[in-house]
Design an enzyme around this catalytic site. Sequence first.
Site, PDB file in Angstrom:
ATOM      1  N   HIS A  59       0.832  -1.210   0.000  1.00 58.31           N
ATOM      2  CA  HIS A  59       0.000   0.000   0.000  1.00 58.31           C
ATOM      3  C   HIS A  59       0.857   1.246   0.000  1.00 58.31           C
ATOM      4  O   HIS A  59       1.958   1.261   0.543  1.00 58.31           O
ATOM      5  CB  HIS A  59      -0.936   0.031   1.219  1.00 58.31           C
ATOM      6  CG  HIS A  59      -0.224  -0.140   2.524  1.00 58.31           C
ATOM      7  ND1 HIS A  59       0.189  -1.361   2.986  1.00 58.31           N
ATOM      8  CD2 HIS A  59       0.145   0.757   3.479  1.00 58.31           C
ATOM      9  CE1 HIS A  59       0.780  -1.216   4.165  1.00 58.31           C
ATOM     10  NE2 HIS A  59       0.783   0.063   4.480  1.00 58.31           N
ATOM     11  N   HIS A 116       0.694   5.305   1.169  1.00 54.61           N
ATOM     12  CA  HIS A 116      -0.029   6.273   1.999  1.00 54.61           C
ATOM     13  C   HIS A 116      -0.006   7.619   1.277  1.00 54.61           C
ATOM     14  O   HIS A 116       1.078   8.100   0.934  1.00 54.61           O
ATOM     15  CB  HIS A 116       0.689   6.512   3.334  1.00 54.61           C
ATOM     16  CG  HIS A 116       0.817   5.316   4.217  1.00 54.61           C
ATOM     17  ND1 HIS A 116       0.147   5.211   5.408  1.00 54.61           N
ATOM     18  CD2 HIS A 116       1.548   4.182   4.122  1.00 54.61           C
ATOM     19  CE1 HIS A 116       0.466   4.065   6.009  1.00 54.61           C
ATOM     20  NE2 HIS A 116       1.333   3.425   5.247  1.00 54.61           N
TER      21      HIS A 116
HETATM   22  P1  5GP Z   1       1.936   0.450   7.367  1.00 51.72           P
HETATM   23  O1  5GP Z   1       2.523   0.691   8.733  1.00 51.72           O
HETATM   24  O2  5GP Z   1       1.781  -1.022   7.089  1.00 51.72           O
HETATM   25  O3  5GP Z   1       2.676   1.178   6.285  1.00 51.72           O
HETATM   26  O4  5GP Z   1       0.517   1.117   7.383  1.00 51.72           O
HETATM   27  C1  5GP Z   1      -0.645   0.417   7.692  1.00 51.72           C
HETATM   28  C2  5GP Z   1      -1.736   1.440   7.863  1.00 51.72           C
HETATM   29  O5  5GP Z   1      -2.963   0.769   7.812  1.00 51.72           O
HETATM   30  C3  5GP Z   1      -1.673   2.196   9.191  1.00 51.72           C
HETATM   31  O6  5GP Z   1      -1.558   3.588   8.942  1.00 51.72           O
HETATM   32  C4  5GP Z   1      -2.986   1.830   9.881  1.00 51.72           C
HETATM   33  O7  5GP Z   1      -3.565   2.911  10.573  1.00 51.72           O
HETATM   34  C5  5GP Z   1      -3.854   1.368   8.725  1.00 51.72           C
HETATM   35  N1  5GP Z   1      -4.823   0.342   9.080  1.00 51.72           N
HETATM   36  C6  5GP Z   1      -4.589  -0.797   9.781  1.00 51.72           C
HETATM   37  N2  5GP Z   1      -5.715  -1.526   9.886  1.00 51.72           N
HETATM   38  C7  5GP Z   1      -6.682  -0.830   9.234  1.00 51.72           C
HETATM   39  C8  5GP Z   1      -8.074  -1.067   8.997  1.00 51.72           C
HETATM   40  O8  5GP Z   1      -8.656  -2.065   9.422  1.00 51.72           O
HETATM   41  N3  5GP Z   1      -8.755  -0.124   8.294  1.00 51.72           N
HETATM   42  C9  5GP Z   1      -8.141   0.995   7.804  1.00 51.72           C
HETATM   43  N4  5GP Z   1      -8.899   1.852   7.118  1.00 51.72           N
HETATM   44  N5  5GP Z   1      -6.833   1.252   8.008  1.00 51.72           N
HETATM   45  C10 5GP Z   1      -6.114   0.348   8.719  1.00 51.72           C
END
Ligand code: 5GP
Length: 136
Positions: A99, A101
């Site tokens: 993903h 951001h």
């Molecule tokens: P990462 O740390 O993997 O780059 O980012 C994961 C992101 O996914 C985090 O910013 C977290 O807040 C978001 N996230 C985790 N679980 C969920 C969810 O169930 N729904 C949504 N909308 N965001 C999520």
Amino acid sequence: MEDCIFCKIVKEEIPCHKVYEDDDVLAFLDISPVNPGHTLVIPKRHYVDLLELPETEAQTLIARIKKIAPAVISGVEAKAFNLNLNNGKIAGQEVGHFHWHIVPRFESDGRELWRGQPYGEGEAEAILEKIKNLIK
Ligand code: 5GP
Ligand code: ZN
């Protein structure tokens, strides 16, 4: 993928605030936003990280980000955005479904980015020597 939270969001087994959807891409609001409008953009198919993501999917995602990001920043009246990609656990990747951001940025929002520091004498050349021959 069965235990993947983002695959569950794609399959609508878990709800989300959907920003955009087509056959290949889904964008939805991050559940814990760094700034208002913080949006995650994912391929609908499961790939763990950028290195697994096929080039064609990467191209599609970038094209969609170019469509979605202007709407996100206008919608929340932001001035700019960061496009963040945490690739791997040590880099802060918590969800193992690729993903990007989109993080809207506002003047004086206090979201400081890392500061770098210059290489010492000969350091850049030494590192370059280790890296460049490994590029295939
Ligand atoms: P990462 O740390 O993997 O780059 O980012 C994961 C992101 O996914 C985090 O910013 C977290 O807040 C978001 N996230 C985790 N679980 C969920 C969810 O169930 N729904 C949504 N909308 N965001 C999520
Ligand atoms: Zn997944």
